[in-house]
Design an enzyme around this catalytic site. Structure first.
Site, short mmCIF file in Angstrom:
data_model
loop_
_atom_site.label_atom_id
_atom_site.label_comp_id
_atom_site.label_asym_id
_atom_site.label_seq_id
_atom_site.Cartn_x
_atom_site.Cartn_y
_atom_site.Cartn_z
N GLY A 36 64.99 66.98 17.51
CA GLY A 36 64.79 65.74 18.51
C GLY A 36 63.78 66.14 19.68
O GLY A 36 62.94 65.21 20.10
N HIS A 37 63.79 67.38 20.22
CA HIS A 37 62.70 67.66 21.12
C HIS A 37 61.20 67.60 20.41
O HIS A 37 60.43 67.10 20.99
CB HIS A 37 62.72 69.36 21.52
CG HIS A 37 64.12 69.52 22.16
ND1 HIS A 37 65.13 70.30 21.54
CD2 HIS A 37 64.26 69.17 23.57
CE1 HIS A 37 66.01 70.73 22.39
NE2 HIS A 37 65.50 69.81 23.65
N GLY A 147 64.94 62.21 25.82
CA GLY A 147 65.78 61.69 24.39
C GLY A 147 67.04 60.80 24.98
O GLY A 147 67.75 61.18 25.99
N GLU A 148 67.09 59.77 24.31
CA GLU A 148 68.53 58.84 24.36
C GLU A 148 69.56 59.32 24.19
O GLU A 148 70.57 58.62 24.46
CB GLU A 148 68.05 57.46 23.64
CG GLU A 148 67.09 56.64 24.38
CD GLU A 148 66.99 55.02 23.99
OE1 GLU A 148 67.20 55.09 22.48
OE2 GLU A 148 66.65 54.25 24.55
N GLN A 153 71.56 60.28 31.44
CA GLN A 153 70.89 60.94 32.22
C GLN A 153 69.47 60.11 32.58
O GLN A 153 68.77 60.32 33.27
CB GLN A 153 70.41 62.24 31.35
CG GLN A 153 69.16 63.15 31.85
CD GLN A 153 68.89 64.44 31.13
OE1 GLN A 153 69.82 65.50 31.55
NE2 GLN A 153 68.33 64.76 30.26
O1 PAF Z 1 68.11 67.02 28.82
C1 PAF Z 1 67.88 68.38 29.43
O2 PAF Z 1 67.50 69.01 28.32
C2 PAF Z 1 67.82 68.90 30.75
O3 PAF Z 1 69.04 68.09 31.46
C3 PAF Z 1 66.40 68.35 31.50
C4 PAF Z 1 66.26 67.09 31.53
C5 PAF Z 1 65.30 69.44 30.72
C6 PAF Z 1 66.69 69.01 32.93
O4 PAF Z 1 67.01 70.23 33.03
#
Ligand code: PAF
Length: 282
Positions: A36-37, A147-148, A153
């Site tokens: 995903g990342h 990511g969705e 968030q």
């Molecule tokens: O989604 C995440 O991994 C975290 O919430 C983020 C956006 C890196 C902030 O620490």
């Protein structure tokens, strides 16, 4: 690829790249990177001259000490993957480096941040805004990728960017799923093989609910998902909200909003591991 651990050094690198008129993309992460990342990073490298990936387990967004303690940390493997993906800078600071003093700033974007995760994890989105705003100030990106899977968030960060008047384009990227349908998450590494099998019912039920929704009400769709998942031993639904995709408020009929998304959080297994997922109905 350069691994940077100090804010000063990061800012100097960013300054240099900016002077050279480079377009900068940022992918904020907490590490334990997965496909995903990788999809966010790939998109970032395609669309920018310079890609910065931050790897930082941000303590201020954890409202549960055990969750913070157990959060997977795999910096060496993360850096190996990021190098392969053609990343320019990894920013992997210590907690002291990011928070030399406690961050007392308060971010509040009701009603977007008061429902669902905001209600169950008090302070969570405040912590997310604290770290993401710091990363934005440090890296001054043109574009940032999220990511969705963390649907709420993204909405909260969008509100924060608007509030702070930051000239940053946010790019929400689609959920990446394992072959089984399970949404990719760093927390999946905490599941046993058996629990992973059980967890895939979450996405299965969500996918099935899209067809079901075509002939049933919002309430019936919600109830079907919750009842089906709770009937499976090892799963315990914390909430399943079917919401307006912009305001994140629950809807009661399918024509109440142009965008409708079902957001779910489920406890899985004995530990238990808290998993989140979502599905778009329209
Ligand atoms: O989604 C995440 O991994 C975290 O919430 C983020 C956006 C890196 C902030 O620490």
């Amino acid at each position: 690829m350069k691994i940077v651990t100090s804010v000063k050094e990061l800012e100097a690198c960013v300054e240099r790249e900016r002077l050279n008129k480079k377009v900068i993309g940022l992918v904020p992460t907490m590490g334990a990177l997965h496909a995903g990342h990788a999809s966010l990073v790939e998109r970032c490298t395609q669309e920018n001259d310079i890609t910065i990936v931050s790897v930082f387990v941000n303590p201020t967004q954890f409202n549960d000490k055990n969750d913070l303690k157990n959060y997977p940390r795999t910096l060496d493997a993360d850096c190996a993957l990021l190098e392969q993906l053609g990343v320019d800078y990894v920013f992997a600071p210590s907690v002291k480096e990011v928070y030399p003093e406690p961050d007392t700033r308060v971010f509040s974007y009701p009603p977007i941040d008061t429902v669902m995760e905001g209600e169950r994890r008090p302070g969570h989105f405040n912590g997310v805004c604290q770290i993401v705003s710091k990363l934005f100030y440090m890296t001054k990106p043109d574009t940032a990728y999220f990511g969705e899977k963390d649907f709420q968030q993204v909405a909260v960060i969008r509100a924060m960017v608007k509030d702070l008047g930051l000239p940053i384009k946010l790019v929400p990227c689609p959920i990446v799923r394992e072959e089984s349908g399970l949404a990719m998450s760093s927390r999946n590494t905490l599941l046993t093989v058996e629990e992973k099998q059980i967890a895939l019912n979450i996405s299965r039920c969500l996918f099935e609910s899209v067809d079901f929704a075509k002939a049933h009400s919002v309430l019936d769709t919600r109830n079907k998902v919750v009842e089906e998942l709770n009937a499976i031993s090892g799963l315990d639904v914390e909430y399943f909200h079917i919401v307006n995709g912009i305001t994140l408020q629950e809807v009661s009929s399918w024509d109440e909003a142009d965008e409708i998304v079902g957001c779910i959080t489920v406890f899985c297994g004995v530990r238990p591991v808290r998993l989140i997922d979502n599905i778009r109905y329209k």
